[in-house]
Scaffold this motif. Structure first.
Motif, short mmCIF file in Angstrom:
data_model
loop_
_atom_site.label_atom_id
_atom_site.label_comp_id
_atom_site.label_asym_id
_atom_site.label_seq_id
_atom_site.Cartn_x
_atom_site.Cartn_y
_atom_site.Cartn_z
N UNK A 446 57.80 0.42 3.35
CA UNK A 446 58.93 -0.32 3.92
C UNK A 446 58.36 -1.44 4.78
N UNK A 447 58.81 -2.66 4.55
CA UNK A 447 58.37 -3.80 5.32
C UNK A 447 59.57 -4.37 6.05
N UNK A 448 59.54 -4.35 7.39
CA UNK A 448 60.68 -4.76 8.19
C UNK A 448 60.28 -5.92 9.10
N UNK A 449 60.77 -7.10 8.77
CA UNK A 449 60.48 -8.29 9.58
C UNK A 449 61.78 -9.01 9.93
N UNK A 450 62.81 -8.23 10.19
CA UNK A 450 64.12 -8.83 10.49
C UNK A 450 64.11 -9.58 11.83
N UNK A 451 63.25 -9.16 12.75
CA UNK A 451 63.26 -9.78 14.09
C UNK A 451 62.16 -10.81 14.27
N UNK A 452 61.12 -10.73 13.45
CA UNK A 452 59.96 -11.61 13.66
C UNK A 452 59.23 -11.78 12.33
N UNK A 453 58.71 -12.99 12.09
CA UNK A 453 57.98 -13.25 10.85
C UNK A 453 56.76 -12.35 10.74
N UNK A 454 56.46 -11.91 9.53
CA UNK A 454 55.35 -11.00 9.29
C UNK A 454 54.50 -11.51 8.13
N UNK A 455 53.18 -11.61 8.36
CA UNK A 455 52.25 -11.97 7.29
C UNK A 455 51.32 -10.79 7.04
N UNK A 456 51.37 -10.27 5.84
CA UNK A 456 50.50 -9.14 5.48
C UNK A 456 49.17 -9.72 5.00
N UNK A 457 48.05 -9.31 5.60
CA UNK A 457 46.77 -9.96 5.31
C UNK A 457 46.25 -9.66 3.90
N UNK A 458 45.34 -10.53 3.47
CA UNK A 458 44.67 -10.35 2.18
C UNK A 458 44.00 -8.97 2.13
N UNK A 459 44.01 -8.38 0.95
CA UNK A 459 43.29 -7.14 0.63
C UNK A 459 43.77 -5.92 1.44
#
Length: 476
Positions: A446-459
């Protein structure tokens, strides 16, 4: 949406005919087809389904795929079957729901190839391998015709015969009086509609392409949606139809909880028939949705005898159930009357279903589907998108992407590369998320970024986690 028409049906029909006579955008055949449809709608013709007469179909009526006789392996048999076949793709839909302009079939699916590119590669491979001449027939709508004419020019150098024809163009009717909207001045595209894929049979006939195919020795047409990547030519099915004289075959597949609204095949008064949820009384809807009683649903892959289509169209015998589709367009309440090709099954002799593997139903209706087919869950061979045998689960992962991913352009911008999802069970993404490259997702994520931008890193390797902005991920 209720209409407020009080005049007798015959009076309304005469008025409609007078109004149609003044419209020159459509042919005489289209006008006649539209009048036929609205006459049936006003007369309320069509038998209601009596619930207690419904019987589950037997294996003779819905044949298990594994019961089909295999091919002999001899090239002569394969070529003989291919020589009897034409492939027809329903190409009337636009890509607007995925944020694209033009025909949906030109959305890039995998490795820079569009739906149409993949279809062409599949048939070219068959023709090249067996020396056959299977033509590709595209049924366009007035919405996709001009663009498709331009698009198919790229295939002119191929050895594939690409044939085009148009689905009928019918006037939307005003809900208050059932008069054609174009007769009231709405003559742009918004005043018209394509009347559902049940129109494939009369439109193929009226275009002259049906007679052309029969003259070339073709006996069967394989019809499927252009966005169903699983709808590839399967000669085991065609061999069964040829050997048994079946005029119509609908491919069905086992229903899951995601398919509970899909039409199903039933045995009804001695014939096989499609039952859609719109035909079901409210008190029986939950029973219809049950995967215990109604175990299969319609994939909209069909194999149909060309000579049978000709016979039934000429006899005006295809009286499929009418689907009223109310809409509000430019502030006006209008009605579209449509039919479905699957509902034609009950008019053909020796009609059957074949219960096919789920792999033959791989539609791309949203970017969540695009994520699946672009991932390592699938491989590609000669234009066919095939499930990776390394996936141990029989089910595909469930993928739910937020509205930020709805349009194809936005979807592509949010992935540096498509994550590995070979061992993923479910993914839910909400909010402003960007994925790096070479990410691996496993189990439930589950990825929750409703309140703030989220960048999932490489690898990154994420397994059974809830991901939120911050340095750590929480376990699920």
């Amino acid at each position: 949406m209720a209409t407020t028409v009080e005049a007798p049906p015959a009076t309304v029909i005469e008025k409609i005919k007078l109004e149609l006579a003044l419209l020159d955008q459509i042919s005489a055949e289209e006008k006649a087809g539209f009048v036929n449809l609205i006459e049936r709608y006003l007369s309320k013709s069509g038998d209601d389904i009596v619930w207690n007469k419904i019987k589950p179909p037997t294996d003779e009526v819905v044949v298990p795929y594994d019961n089909l006789a295999p091919l002999s392996g001899e090239e002569a048999e394969t070529k003989s079957l291919l020589d009897k076949l034409a492939v027809l793709k329903l190409n009337g839909g636009l890509g607007t729901t995925m944020g694209c302009t033009g025909p949906k079939s030109v959305i890039e699916v995998r490795d820079g190839l569009t739906f149409l590119d993949l279809i062409v590669k599949q048939i070219e491979h068959l023709n090249g391998t067996y020396g056959s001449e299977v033509p590709l027939v595209l049924m366009n709508s007035f919405n996709t015709h001009e663009d498709t004419l331009e698009i198919v020019r790229k295939y002119e150098g191929s050895k594939l015969d690409v044939m085009l024809f148009n689905q009928s163009q019918y006037p939307r009717i005003c809900a208050d009086d059932l008069m054609p909207w174009p007769a009231k001045g709405k003559t742009d595209k918004a005043g018209w509609y394509p009347p559902g894929h049940g129109d494939v049979f009369p439109a193929l006939y009226n275009s002259g392409k049906l007679d052309e195919l029969i003259a070339k020795g073709k006996e069967y047409v394989f019809i499927a949606n252009s966005d169903n990547l699983g709808a590839i030519v399967d000669l085991k099915i065609l061999k069964h139809l040829v050997n048994n004289g079946n005029e119509y075959c609908m491919e069905v597949t086992p229903k899951t909880l995601a398919d509970v609204k899909g039409g199903t095949l039933i045995a009804y008064e001695g014939r096989v028939q499609l039952l859609e949820i719109a035909q079901v009384a409210d008190e029986h809807v939950n029973e219809f949705k049950s995967i215990d009683k109604f175990k299969i649903f319609n994939t909209n892959n069909m194999w149909v005898s060309l000579k049978a289509i000709k016979r039934l169209v000429e006899a005006d015998a295809l009286k499929m159930e009418i689907i009223p589709n109310p809409k509000e367009v430019d502030g006006v309440k209008v009605l579209q009357l449509e039919t479905a090709a699957g509902a034609a099954i009950r008019f053909f002799d020796k009609a059957i279903g074949v219960n096919v593997p789920r792999s033959r139903f791989l539609p791309v209706k949203a970017t969540s589907d695009l994520l699946l087919v672009q991932s390592d869950l699938y491989t590609m061979e000669e234009g066919s998108v095939l499930r990776n045998p390394a996936r141990t689960s029989a089910e595909n992962p469930s993928v739910e992407l937020g509205p930020e991913f709805k349009k194809v352009g936005n979807f592509l911008q949010r992935f540096k590369s498509i994550p590995s999802i070979l061992n993923l069970d479910s993914l839910k993404v909400a909010g402003d998320v960007a994925f790096g490259k070479d990410i691996v997702l496993k189990g439930t994520v589950i990825v929750d970024a409703l309140k703030e931008k989220l960048e999932i890193p490489d690898e990154a390797v994420i397994e059974n986690k809830k991901v939120t902005p911050g340095p750590t991920y929480s376990d699920l």
